[in-house]
Design a protein around this motif. Structure first.
Motif, short mmCIF file in Angstrom:
data_model
loop_
_atom_site.label_atom_id
_atom_site.label_comp_id
_atom_site.label_asym_id
_atom_site.label_seq_id
_atom_site.Cartn_x
_atom_site.Cartn_y
_atom_site.Cartn_z
N GLN A 164 46.83 17.60 94.35
CA GLN A 164 46.45 16.19 94.48
C GLN A 164 44.92 16.05 94.60
N GLU A 165 44.33 16.87 95.47
CA GLU A 165 42.86 16.83 95.64
C GLU A 165 42.17 17.09 94.31
N ASN A 166 42.67 18.11 93.61
CA ASN A 166 42.05 18.47 92.33
C ASN A 166 42.20 17.38 91.30
N LEU A 167 43.41 16.78 91.25
CA LEU A 167 43.62 15.75 90.22
C LEU A 167 42.71 14.56 90.44
N GLU A 168 42.48 14.21 91.71
CA GLU A 168 41.58 13.08 91.98
C GLU A 168 40.20 13.37 91.37
N ALA A 169 39.69 14.57 91.63
CA ALA A 169 38.35 14.91 91.12
C ALA A 169 38.36 15.08 89.60
N LYS A 170 39.40 15.76 89.10
CA LYS A 170 39.41 16.09 87.66
C LYS A 170 39.68 14.84 86.82
N ASN A 171 40.55 13.94 87.31
CA ASN A 171 40.84 12.73 86.53
C ASN A 171 39.59 11.87 86.37
N PHE A 172 38.75 11.89 87.38
CA PHE A 172 37.48 11.16 87.28
C PHE A 172 36.68 11.70 86.09
N LEU A 173 36.57 13.01 86.07
CA LEU A 173 35.82 13.65 84.96
C LEU A 173 36.49 13.43 83.60
N LEU A 174 37.80 13.64 83.58
CA LEU A 174 38.52 13.52 82.31
C LEU A 174 38.36 12.13 81.71
N THR A 175 38.49 11.10 82.57
CA THR A 175 38.45 9.73 82.04
C THR A 175 37.02 9.27 81.81
N ARG A 176 36.14 9.48 82.81
CA ARG A 176 34.78 8.91 82.70
C ARG A 176 33.87 9.74 81.81
N GLN A 177 33.97 11.05 81.95
CA GLN A 177 33.03 11.91 81.21
C GLN A 177 33.51 12.17 79.79
N TYR A 178 34.83 12.41 79.68
CA TYR A 178 35.32 12.86 78.38
C TYR A 178 36.22 11.84 77.65
N GLY A 179 36.45 10.68 78.27
CA GLY A 179 37.26 9.64 77.62
C GLY A 179 38.69 10.07 77.35
N MET A 180 39.22 10.94 78.23
CA MET A 180 40.61 11.40 78.03
C MET A 180 41.53 10.66 79.00
N ASP A 181 42.86 10.82 78.79
CA ASP A 181 43.83 10.20 79.71
C ASP A 181 43.89 11.00 81.00
N PRO A 182 44.14 10.33 82.14
CA PRO A 182 44.28 11.07 83.40
C PRO A 182 45.60 11.83 83.44
N LEU A 183 45.67 12.84 84.29
CA LEU A 183 46.92 13.59 84.47
C LEU A 183 47.66 13.00 85.68
N GLN A 184 48.98 12.95 85.60
CA GLN A 184 49.79 12.42 86.71
C GLN A 184 50.25 13.56 87.60
N LEU A 185 50.28 13.29 88.90
CA LEU A 185 50.62 14.34 89.88
C LEU A 185 52.04 14.89 89.68
N ASP A 186 53.04 13.99 89.62
CA ASP A 186 54.42 14.48 89.66
C ASP A 186 54.81 15.40 88.51
N PRO A 187 54.50 15.01 87.27
CA PRO A 187 54.90 15.93 86.19
C PRO A 187 54.24 17.31 86.30
N VAL A 188 52.96 17.34 86.71
CA VAL A 188 52.30 18.65 86.82
C VAL A 188 52.94 19.43 87.98
N TYR A 189 53.17 18.74 89.09
CA TYR A 189 53.78 19.40 90.25
C TYR A 189 55.15 19.98 89.87
N ASP A 190 55.97 19.15 89.20
CA ASP A 190 57.33 19.60 88.85
C ASP A 190 57.27 20.82 87.93
N GLU A 191 56.36 20.74 86.96
CA GLU A 191 56.25 21.86 86.01
C GLU A 191 55.90 23.15 86.76
N PHE A 192 54.94 23.06 87.67
CA PHE A 192 54.50 24.26 88.38
C PHE A 192 55.54 24.76 89.38
#
Ligand code: IMP
Length: 432
Positions: A164-192
């Protein structure tokens, strides 16, 4: 008992996979200590083709134990896929034969996106040409102390918190810096968590297990990935990978004491190749370079990219010998040079009015650097049949002898083709 490290002396792709496979035959255990699935090699055994990116190829031998050390970055989905492929080929991987360090960092989905985003934003001439596997961002998080390790998979709560901590920081970068979609916590958590179920039995204390092996008198082989010139500290920075590729990291990346290392084998391709961007002093832009690329089948094992090709660079070889403490050279792909009327060996570099015997300290110096070549006679005969140095043409023996003299290091393994049998093992580092 002997503990042996294998490293690449150039920019990777020196043919380490085959030499690792050969020496694994004499080892009890094989250890990966750095890199991740940016590496890759293919082995053909009894007509079956096996492709390895993460698991040591020692897994092909029933009686060997394989380890993935703390210095490796592991993409769990890739690892599981590799295990599944092996199982489909009749080689199920079980925890008795493969141990993963709980301290190895995991490549997360955002690392791969950040790798792609960062490369895309770099200006032409500054791109690294990464393999796009998320290697750099994963090592970056390790150093920033934000990484998530394999051991974290064993504690759901901690894993979710860190994610969760990482996604908060990384989603900021992904969306603002690189114009990509943010990642959602639950699907990544479930996959892992699904990965966790499958991987849990394999996760353990690799440093402790290796110490036990050593005390029991086992032979341990440490398998380097990439090559010396891709080392994060000693390579052609910033055109490097994100780990230390040199022999010293075999100890750091697995938790094994340096005093217990007995030999360091440096794999030296008989010419030079590089994939990705960055300086390459002996690169050839002529039909000879093209011929080496074609005859050597020089395509990246992981990305399929065409490799840049050039003459053997003695300056780089000497540097690798010094940085790694190489005791023995394994010269590979000698057969690719058959048919070249003349060979060239770079012995120094000319930069302006000065002659350099070592790699320049400053990246800018590469722009005006010219290799100084020594010419050597080529040979016309095909040499894949050679099983002893005496089977080689005199000019091929002279080429090898000159490399040994120039680098002051014995060439104790000679490889003349891709097959296991197309190798001359003149000194076995495990048995002396
Ligand atoms: P990365 O390791 O994906 O970050 O890529 C950084 C640089 O290392 C690029 O130039 C890659 O082409 C190169 N590289 C990474 N792994 C290998 C390898 O196994 N062989 C050769 N080059 C590699």
């Amino acid at each position: 008992m002997a503990n042996v490290i294998i490293v690449g002396t150039q920019w990777g792709d020196e043919g380490k996979g085959k030499i690792v496979d050969l020496l694994t035959g004499y080892a009890d255990s094989v250890v990966r200590f750095q890199g991740g699935n940016n590496a890759g090699h293919t082995l053909v055994v009894e007509g079956k083709q096996y492709i390895f990116h993460l698991i040591p190829s020692g897994i092909l031998y029933e009686d060997k134990q394989c380890f993935i050390g703390n210095g490796v970055v592991v993409d769990p989905a890739v690892l599981l896929q590799e295990m599944k492929k092996l199982a489909d080929q009749g080689l199920p991987v079980n925890p008795r034969r493969l141990m993963l360090s709980s301290r190895a960092h995991m490549i997360m989905p955002y690392h791969k996106l950040l790798d792609a985003g960062s490369e895309a934003q770099l200006a032409t001439g500054r791109k690294i040409g990464t393999t796009g596997r998320g290697i750099g961002p994963c090592y970056g998080d390790k150093i920033l102390r934000r990484g998530i390790r394999l051991g974290d998979l064993l504690d759901r709560e901690t894993f979710r918190e860190r994610l969760q901590e990482n996604l908060e920081a990384k989603n900021f970068l992904l969306t603002r810096q690189y114009g990509m979609d943010p990642l959602q916590l639950d699907p990544v958590y479930d996959e892992f968590m699904q990965h966790a179920e499958q991987l849990a039995p394999f996760i353990g204390n690799v440093a402790l297990a290796l110490d036990r092996q050593r005390r029991e008198g086992k032979h341990i082989l440490f398998e380097g990935a990439q090559g010396t010139q891709l080392d994060i500290d000693h390579g052609t920075y910033p055109f490097v990978t994100s780990s230390n590729t040199i022999a010293g990291n075999a100890c750091t990346g697995s938790g094994f004491g340096p005093a217990h290392i007995d030999a360091v084998i440096g794999i030296l391709k008989a010419y030079t190749t590089r994939v990705g961007e960055g300086p390459f002093p002996t690169e050839l832009f002529d039909p000879t370079g093209e011929a080496l690329q074609q005859k050597g089948g020089e395509f990246g094992a992981t990305t399929g990219r065409k490799r840049r090709c050039g003459w053997l660079d003695g300056v780089i070889a000497k540097e690798a010998i010094r940085l790694n403490g190489i005791t023995d050279l394994a010269i590979t792909k000698l057969d690719v040079l058959s048919g070249q009327p003349e060979l060239q060996l770079a012995t120094d570099y000319q930069v302006g009015d000065s002659t350099l015997e070592t790699m320049p300290e400053n990246l800018k110096d590469y722009q005006q650097l010219q290799p100084v070549y020594e010419k050597l006679a080529g040979w016309s005969e095909e040499i894949r049949h050679a099983r002893h140095p005496d089977d080689l043409p005199a000019k091929a023996r002279a080429y090898i002898k000159r490399i040994e003299e120039f680098t002051e290091t014995p060439a104790t393994i000679l490889s003349v083709g891709p097959g296991r049998e197309e190798t001359m093992l003149l000194r076995n580092p495990f048995t002396g």
